[in-house]
Design an enzyme around this catalytic site. Structure first.
Site, PDB file in Angstrom:
ATOM      1  N   HIS D  14       0.850  -1.198   0.000  1.00 15.10           N
ATOM      2  CA  HIS D  14       0.000   0.000   0.000  1.00 15.10           C
ATOM      3  C   HIS D  14       0.880   1.239   0.000  1.00 15.10           C
ATOM      4  O   HIS D  14       2.104   1.167   0.077  1.00 15.10           O
ATOM      5  CB  HIS D  14      -0.973  -0.001   1.197  1.00 15.10           C
ATOM      6  CG  HIS D  14      -0.384   0.327   2.530  1.00 15.10           C
ATOM      7  ND1 HIS D  14      -1.128   0.825   3.567  1.00 15.10           N
ATOM      8  CD2 HIS D  14       0.884   0.218   3.006  1.00 15.10           C
ATOM      9  CE1 HIS D  14      -0.352   1.002   4.623  1.00 15.10           C
ATOM     10  NE2 HIS D  14       0.873   0.653   4.315  1.00 15.10           N
ATOM     11  N   CYS D  33       5.768   6.501   4.340  1.00 16.28           N
ATOM     12  CA  CYS D  33       4.596   5.749   3.883  1.00 16.28           C
ATOM     13  C   CYS D  33       4.022   6.308   2.583  1.00 16.28           C
ATOM     14  O   CYS D  33       3.171   5.687   1.959  1.00 16.28           O
ATOM     15  CB  CYS D  33       3.508   5.740   4.950  1.00 16.28           C
ATOM     16  SG  CYS D  33       4.035   4.932   6.464  1.00 16.28           S
ATOM     17  N   HIS D  39       5.102   0.312  -0.429  1.00 16.73           N
ATOM     18  CA  HIS D  39       5.823  -0.556   0.509  1.00 16.73           C
ATOM     19  C   HIS D  39       4.778  -1.570   0.970  1.00 16.73           C
ATOM     20  O   HIS D  39       3.651  -1.564   0.457  1.00 16.73           O
ATOM     21  CB  HIS D  39       6.417   0.250   1.668  1.00 16.73           C
ATOM     22  CG  HIS D  39       5.401   0.855   2.568  1.00 16.73           C
ATOM     23  ND1 HIS D  39       4.692   1.995   2.240  1.00 16.73           N
ATOM     24  CD2 HIS D  39       4.918   0.478   3.778  1.00 16.73           C
ATOM     25  CE1 HIS D  39       3.850   2.299   3.209  1.00 16.73           C
ATOM     26  NE2 HIS D  39       3.956   1.384   4.141  1.00 16.73           N
ATOM     27  N   HIS D  41       3.467  -4.903   4.050  1.00 18.32           N
ATOM     28  CA  HIS D  41       3.485  -5.456   5.398  1.00 18.32           C
ATOM     29  C   HIS D  41       3.035  -6.915   5.412  1.00 18.32           C
ATOM     30  O   HIS D  41       2.300  -7.350   4.529  1.00 18.32           O
ATOM     31  CB  HIS D  41       2.539  -4.652   6.310  1.00 18.32           C
ATOM     32  CG  HIS D  41       2.895  -3.203   6.458  1.00 18.32           C
ATOM     33  ND1 HIS D  41       4.001  -2.779   7.140  1.00 18.32           N
ATOM     34  CD2 HIS D  41       2.304  -2.069   5.987  1.00 18.32           C
ATOM     35  CE1 HIS D  41       4.079  -1.455   7.092  1.00 18.32           C
ATOM     36  NE2 HIS D  41       3.065  -1.001   6.395  1.00 18.32           N
ATOM     37  N   ASP D  79      -4.707 -10.644   0.038  1.00 16.31           N
ATOM     38  CA  ASP D  79      -3.393 -11.305   0.187  1.00 16.31           C
ATOM     39  C   ASP D  79      -2.589 -11.180  -1.106  1.00 16.31           C
ATOM     40  O   ASP D  79      -3.100 -11.451  -2.196  1.00 16.31           O
ATOM     41  CB  ASP D  79      -3.589 -12.789   0.525  1.00 16.31           C
ATOM     42  CG  ASP D  79      -2.263 -13.460   0.844  1.00 16.31           C
ATOM     43  OD1 ASP D  79      -1.360 -12.793   1.378  1.00 16.31           O
ATOM     44  OD2 ASP D  79      -2.136 -14.664   0.541  1.00 16.31           O
ATOM     45  N   HIS D  80      -1.328 -10.798  -0.947  1.00 15.13           N
ATOM     46  CA  HIS D  80      -0.443 -10.564  -2.097  1.00 15.13           C
ATOM     47  C   HIS D  80      -1.084  -9.574  -3.075  1.00 15.13           C
ATOM     48  O   HIS D  80      -0.930  -9.686  -4.289  1.00 15.13           O
ATOM     49  CB  HIS D  80      -0.081 -11.885  -2.794  1.00 15.13           C
ATOM     50  CG  HIS D  80       0.923 -12.674  -2.008  1.00 15.13           C
ATOM     51  ND1 HIS D  80       0.582 -13.366  -0.891  1.00 15.13           N
ATOM     52  CD2 HIS D  80       2.263 -12.850  -2.170  1.00 15.13           C
ATOM     53  CE1 HIS D  80       1.663 -13.957  -0.389  1.00 15.13           C
ATOM     54  NE2 HIS D  80       2.697 -13.670  -1.138  1.00 15.13           N
ATOM     55  N   GLU D 127      -0.356  -4.306  11.928  1.00 13.40           N
ATOM     56  CA  GLU D 127       0.335  -3.954  10.688  1.00 13.40           C
ATOM     57  C   GLU D 127       1.830  -4.230  10.793  1.00 13.40           C
ATOM     58  O   GLU D 127       2.462  -4.714   9.855  1.00 13.40           O
ATOM     59  CB  GLU D 127       0.104  -2.466  10.390  1.00 13.40           C
ATOM     60  CG  GLU D 127       0.611  -2.034   9.033  1.00 13.40           C
ATOM     61  CD  GLU D 127       0.432  -0.539   8.793  1.00 13.40           C
ATOM     62  OE1 GLU D 127      -0.602  -0.162   8.223  1.00 13.40           O
ATOM     63  OE2 GLU D 127       1.309   0.256   9.178  1.00 13.40           O
TER      64      GLU D 127
END
Lengths: 142, 142, 142, 142, 142, 142
Positions: D14, D33, D39, D41, D79-80, D127
């Site tokens: 994100h 950010c 980037h 998590h 996810d991914h 996170e």
């Protein structure tokens, strides 16, 4: 209402010891925590604030601002320090138990956190993997 | 060859400080770790032994016996203690860094561990979530 | 009001299985947890008490006393045991789910904890890294 | 009332970035950010439901059913994936902060969870090891 | 010989994708990791150095110096960054797998670490709780 | 040479018990682990392979392939199972200690892992937070 939690860590020394008591009485009540030569912990501090996310930034509170307040008011004061000897805002004679510390931490940062659009909700302090304390302010959990 | 690792935990105080140096020199080299009033950690100690599993018990070494040795020779001596003041087998003038401590721990238990059918292979000490040291004995990792 | 949490750990076996049901029905409802030959977990138990810190000791409740109660009434009964076979205070026919276990644990220790100056507030049981249950007593979270 | 918590994990990318702002303004508010190239998590998602254990199964809610709902409605979608580009139920212009995400997750699964005998109680999203958010629904913590 | 390990953390985005391949081929080989819109991780980096403790300081290497090198040469370059787009010392066409990244990290810091009295021994990178890679240098584990 | 580690988890029951011994002898040697009604653990299995990263994919070995082998040959056989009763490739009379299990796991997967371009290097099994075993194959750590 959303809740945001920020973790900070610090390492400190302390002992639990009532000067008016004999060594035997201190040992009976506080066990090895009364060792006159101190012991210490890797503390984990979890600060939770409550609020509505800002419609533009999506922040309940800017986590960097929260971190700055917690570092300046708490971490810089207690990291690599001795709770009994180095922390001048710890009242004389107050034992540095996890329970007492979280209440002191609350008083250190409540006003400054609340000036930033969120409300301080909870302070949790993990002393070891087996012991932690939480405080929700003088009016209790709401 | 199988390797068995047993974890034990303890909490201790220490400081890194060379008495012959000025406070400024101590601060320059050791940073906040030189605070004269001590700080402390929740240490995690990992002791690894190597050997062949016993054909009947399946044990490289009885983990309860290993734990008994480690508790008697190390944990009972350093838990809720001050490495600089309370540990009489720490040589005078030796800094209680993680590196120095693992080597002292090795010397404390090697002979007793090796009498029990396994060979002491590694001592690992986790001082914080960010720092750890390991020692594999005077002849190094084999 | 301050909250103090003490962690204890234990390892136990169990299965989820309704004798009146066919194997197929048990498998359909409980999945692999119905294996007739048992499986087990490393449980982490978190017991939280609420109260005011004692003005002298700084304790909401002496964590050693809390630990003694939890070990005697719970850990000594379930550690290295089988919930279905070894725990005589588990009612016949009750499934040892995490949810049912935390309620039984509450009943085991509530009176004894409350005799020690604090009030039992929450029992949390972590069964795996993915599953946990919490109970706040028959009157619910206050 | 018993509380059951199920953890699921996912990895996502994100950025926090308001298109109407200059790069400088984005950097000032969101720091690193705001990196235009993203980037990411390893997120840990904790979904808590509340209810009474079924007298036969001992389940507040079948954890497999809960997991199926969470995987289908949330994990398979994020996810991914990239929160800003791949998640079509994230409103245009909403920043994918932890606070905003937990509220969206709540709306994704509340109805489906509540059809299964329990009530959705809390969604917690971790996170990083230092940041987490929690949401208890539009009517708040009860 | 003593071994000292320092942990640092960072968050980054990446994807695994061979431009010369079709989307289907990329999906077949890299699965969800080939998502064109990226995903990301909370990476944990463990840097281990080997050496003899200094007789005065007890340091194999000053952990603050080690941290400074790792932060300047690695963390400042990859934190909140995209391995495919932002890291100019990642060779064109090299996939940012955990295995490839640890080898690049080794090359970034080996010379600078070795100028400080210790020898770089191992770089370990934890990508998720389920995946990690280790590298011991071009001559392998010694 | 690069090392890639994949974690898998499973939950199982077992007991340590030599049938030829009296209950007293079993209790003396195995302690609570000899409970006739079993106990269990949340096991964490870490499988490490060694090799050179493929120049195109950057993989020492495809982690999905590794996971598939480990799940088919190990996890599907032992998850929610009883090591003493359900695992037909555990030799009769062999105690399911952590040490014995890692060696059996090695034999289960070595050939299949080595067919995939990497070499099986280490199997580590974490039984509790305090106990783990490692095996590097019949020729030992290289």
């Amino acid at each position: 209402m959303l809740y945001l939690t920020r973790r900070e860590t610090f390492n400190a020394a302390h002992k639990l010891h009532v000067p008016a008591w004999s060594d035997e009485e201190n040992l009976r009540v506080f066990g090895k925590c009364s060792n006159k030569n101190w012991h210490g912990h890797n503390y984990q501090l979890f600060v939770t604030v409550a609020g509505e996310p800002d419609p533009v930034t999506g922040f309940v509170m800017d986590a960097k601002v929260l971190s700055t307040i917690v570092k300046r008011e708490i971490i810089d004061e207690v990291d690599h320090a001795n709770f009994n000897l180095d922390v001048d805002w710890m009242p004389a004679g107050m034992q540095p138990t996890t329970e007492n510390i979280v209440r002191l931490f609350w008083e250190r940062i409540e006003a400054q956190v609340n000036e930033n659009g969120a409300r301080l909700y909870c302070i949790r302090l993990q002393e070891t993997e087996n012991i932690a304390a939480e405080y929700y302010g003088p009016e209790g959990r709401k």
